[in-house]
Design an enzyme around this catalytic site. Structure first.
Site, mmCIF file in Angstrom:
data_model
loop_
_atom_site.group_PDB
_atom_site.id
_atom_site.type_symbol
_atom_site.label_atom_id
_atom_site.label_comp_id
_atom_site.label_asym_id
_atom_site.label_seq_id
_atom_site.Cartn_x
_atom_site.Cartn_y
_atom_site.Cartn_z
ATOM 1 N N TRP A 185 0.784 -1.247 0.000
ATOM 2 C CA TRP A 185 0.000 0.000 0.000
ATOM 3 C C TRP A 185 0.806 1.283 0.000
ATOM 4 O O TRP A 185 0.236 2.353 0.236
ATOM 5 C CB TRP A 185 -1.018 -0.017 1.137
ATOM 6 C CG TRP A 185 -0.468 -0.288 2.505
ATOM 7 C CD1 TRP A 185 -0.286 -1.514 3.073
ATOM 8 C CD2 TRP A 185 -0.058 0.659 3.493
ATOM 9 N NE1 TRP A 185 0.228 -1.388 4.343
ATOM 10 C CE2 TRP A 185 0.374 -0.068 4.626
ATOM 11 C CE3 TRP A 185 -0.015 2.052 3.535
ATOM 12 C CZ2 TRP A 185 0.841 0.548 5.795
ATOM 13 C CZ3 TRP A 185 0.455 2.672 4.687
ATOM 14 C CH2 TRP A 185 0.880 1.917 5.798
ATOM 15 N N ASP A 196 4.104 -4.146 8.966
ATOM 16 C CA ASP A 196 4.166 -3.862 7.533
ATOM 17 C C ASP A 196 5.520 -3.273 7.158
ATOM 18 O O ASP A 196 6.006 -2.360 7.832
ATOM 19 C CB ASP A 196 3.087 -2.837 7.135
ATOM 20 C CG ASP A 196 1.690 -3.412 7.180
ATOM 21 O OD1 ASP A 196 1.506 -4.490 7.760
ATOM 22 O OD2 ASP A 196 0.773 -2.770 6.643
ATOM 23 N N ASP A 199 1.717 -7.214 12.752
ATOM 24 C CA ASP A 199 1.337 -6.178 11.789
ATOM 25 C C ASP A 199 2.505 -5.247 11.473
ATOM 26 O O ASP A 199 2.335 -4.051 11.291
ATOM 27 C CB ASP A 199 0.126 -5.372 12.295
ATOM 28 C CG ASP A 199 -0.468 -4.482 11.208
ATOM 29 O OD1 ASP A 199 -0.342 -4.829 10.015
ATOM 30 O OD2 ASP A 199 -1.040 -3.423 11.559
HETATM 31 CA CA CA Z 1 -1.144 -3.827 8.164
#
Ligand code: CA
Ligand code: CA
Length: 558
Positions: free
Chosen positions: A243, A305, A303
């Site tokens: 993202w 990322d 998480d």
């Molecule tokens: Ca994430």
């Protein structure tokens, strides 16, 4: 007479050429040269290397206190603003989640505006704020992505929509928020949705037509290379979203793109390394062919990322100049990789870390800590860094004169305990007893940090009072670092000492990306203001004193 006429013709021709050059569509060479050409900002990252460094120094330590607004423009949008302005030929292009605008860069007057409309269930799928991070520009077109997972091309001059292509079905939990990257014949985009049990990918599009050229899936399916790092068919909902925007090295012809967490967060449900979650992928822009990868956090449950890919820097490593990729990973380690082959050169904590004892330099793998082992055993454990990471989405910047990376870092933990994962389409797929984050008492919650890439240690840190900053940074040859605060101040700091030299209140929180550019010898700094984003979901009650309201600002010394 003949000579005169020839001369006049030659001058007319030169003028015509000059005029054409001024309006000329952006070529790949223009994009490649972006960092050095200070009259425009053509790429996310202010250059393919993503260094967010400008050689401009008209604004410097000696005069930055005289910096003052030239104009401001209302984005007419109350959400968080993370768009990096793109500036070409005197026009500034900025996005919000619902609009794309072209503004006269010197006056702030609107030239065109295009609005987007979404079905109401789209907003449910954007995990962490309704926002957009800006356009790409190439060959007379501006490109953006949309929350309902489409890519759009507009005519840069008129705003007329030229094509619109669907990247994914938003109802599955996909969304798009980042600026595309154009190189090597492809317009390259990433995808969000790692919290929704999606399968991540990167897409290459034909910039002229919007036709899909290639698609690189970021989880390895059963039967594919790396497929054995996933049990059963878990890779198909395995996350690894993409993202944020990647970086590009034209000499190596490699695009570097970061991937995010595995799905579900609960890694016990997907035992194995889970290629390619929490990794950097190096691939060919023309084909999407994967050349090498490095996985920062194998089987990550936190998480962490790795979507903010970092910077491409040529720097001294043990007495030798190396082409490296420098990344301040959300997992709390600052990594230096050889960007030709992905070899690990350094990995040291730049914030408090307790999930791993260290990164093993030989294998490149984290050594899981006692705290991590307790997490795997199902205990409730306080983990550093938090779900927000040692640094969240906000990019850092590089100053070659100091050899330091400037980043807004976080000093936050979270209570972590596994739970049973349950997949429902379009809903968070976590498998974690999620209770937000813990702000440390009697300590700052974040800093502007000047980090030595090889050691992870900060030469200096400027503590943010109250809320930490989730804004990007900009470095300049004027010896300055620009960034912004959650309470709305744009600030300039001495790159050597961390001393704050200037600030200006913009009326809402800042989570945007400052850029600098020049016109006729005068240097300008531009940034969007507008609090929100992931911080608004997890931020404390002090956000209530930060009014919403997106705006675009340009500063100069009068
Ligand atoms: Ca994430
Ligand atoms: Ca430029």
């Amino acid at each position: 007479m003949t000579t005169n006429r020839t001369l006049r013709a030659a001058i007319a021709c030169a003028l015509a050429l000059g005029a054409t050059a001024g309006l000329q569509a952006q070529t790949l060479k223009d994009l490649t040269d972006d960092q050095a050409t200070t009259g425009d900002v053509l790429t996310y990252g202010m250059g393919y290397a993503n260094q967010r460094y400008s050689p401009l120094k008209a604004i410097n330590k000696g005069n930055v206190d005289k910096l003052t607004p030239v104009w401001t423009y209302s984005l007419n949008n109350p959400q968080g603003q993370e768009s990096q302005p793109i500036i070409h030929n005197g026009v500034m292009y900025v996005t919000t989640h619902t609009s794309t605008v072209a503004v006269d860069a010197l006056s702030g007057r609107q030239i065109w505006k295009q609005d987007l409309e979404f079905a109401s269930d789209v907003f449910k799928m954007a995990c962490c704020g309704l926002l957009n991070r800006g356009v790409a520009i190439y060959n007379g077109k501006v490109y953006r992505t949309t929350l309902d997972a489409h890519v759009i091309a507009y005519d840069a001059k008129t705003g007329k929509q030229l094509w619109k292509s669907k990247a994914a079905d938003y109802k599955q939990g996909h969304a798009m928020t980042s600026a595309p990257l154009v190189t090597g014949g492809a317009l390259i985009t990433g995808i969000a949705g790692g919290e929704y049990g999606t399968r991540g990918f990167i897409t290459g599009w034909d910039p002229e037509t919007g036709k899909e050229l290639w698609k690189l899936y970021t989880t390895a399916a059963a039967g594919e290379k790396g497929g054995d790092t996933w049990p059963g068919d878990t890779a198909m909902k395995g996350g690894a979203p993409t993202w944020l925007t990647g970086a590009y090295d034209p000499q190596l012809d490699l695009v570097y793109w970061g991937t995010g967490n595995g799905g579900p967060w609960n890694a016990e449900a997907r035992k194995g390394d889970n290629l390619y979650v929490c990794s950097v992928l190096a691939f060919r822009p023309k084909t999407g062919e994967l050349v090498w990868h490095y996985q920062f956090s194998p089987n990550d449950p936190f998480d962490y990322d790795a979507t903010e890919v970092g910077m491409l820097v040529d720097m001294d490593v043990g007495g030798t100049k190396r082409k490296v990729l420098a990344q301040a990973n959300r997992n709390g380690f600052f990594y230096v990789l050889d960007r030709a082959n992905g070899k690990l050169l350094a990995a040291n904590p730049y914030v408090k870390v307790n999930w791993a004892d260290k990164i093993d330099m030989a294998s490149g793998r984290p050594v899981e800590s006692a705290a991590f082992k307790r997490v795997r055993a199902g205990e409730d454990v306080e983990i550093f860094p938090s779900v927000l990471g040692g640094k969240n989405w906000q990019p850092m910047s590089w100053n070659p004169a100091t050899g330091l990376a400037y980043a807004n870092t976080l000093n936050i933990s979270w209570p972590y305990q596994l739970a049973k994962p349950e997949y429902k389409q379009g809903e968070w797929y976590l498998g974690v007893n999620f209770r937000g984050v813990n702000m440390p008492k009697d300590q700052p919650h974040g800093y502007l940090s000047a980090i030595d890439p090889m050691t992870g240690k900060s030469k200096w840190q400027m503590a943010w009072p109250g809320q930490p900053s989730m804004a990007g940074t900009l470095s300049t040859a004027g010896g300055l670092v620009f960034t912004g605060s959650a309470t709305g101040e744009v600030i300039a700091v001495d790159a050597e000492s961390g001393k704050k030299l200037w600030q200006y209140q913009t009326g809402s929180g800042i989570i945007g990306l400052p850029v600098t550019w020049e016109k006729d010898g005068k240097q300008y700094v531009s940034i969007v203001s507008g609090g929100g984003g992931v911080w608004a979901l997890l931020g404390d009650e002090r956000m209530s004193q930060t009014p919403a309201g997106g705006s675009l600002w340009t500063f100069a010394i009068r």
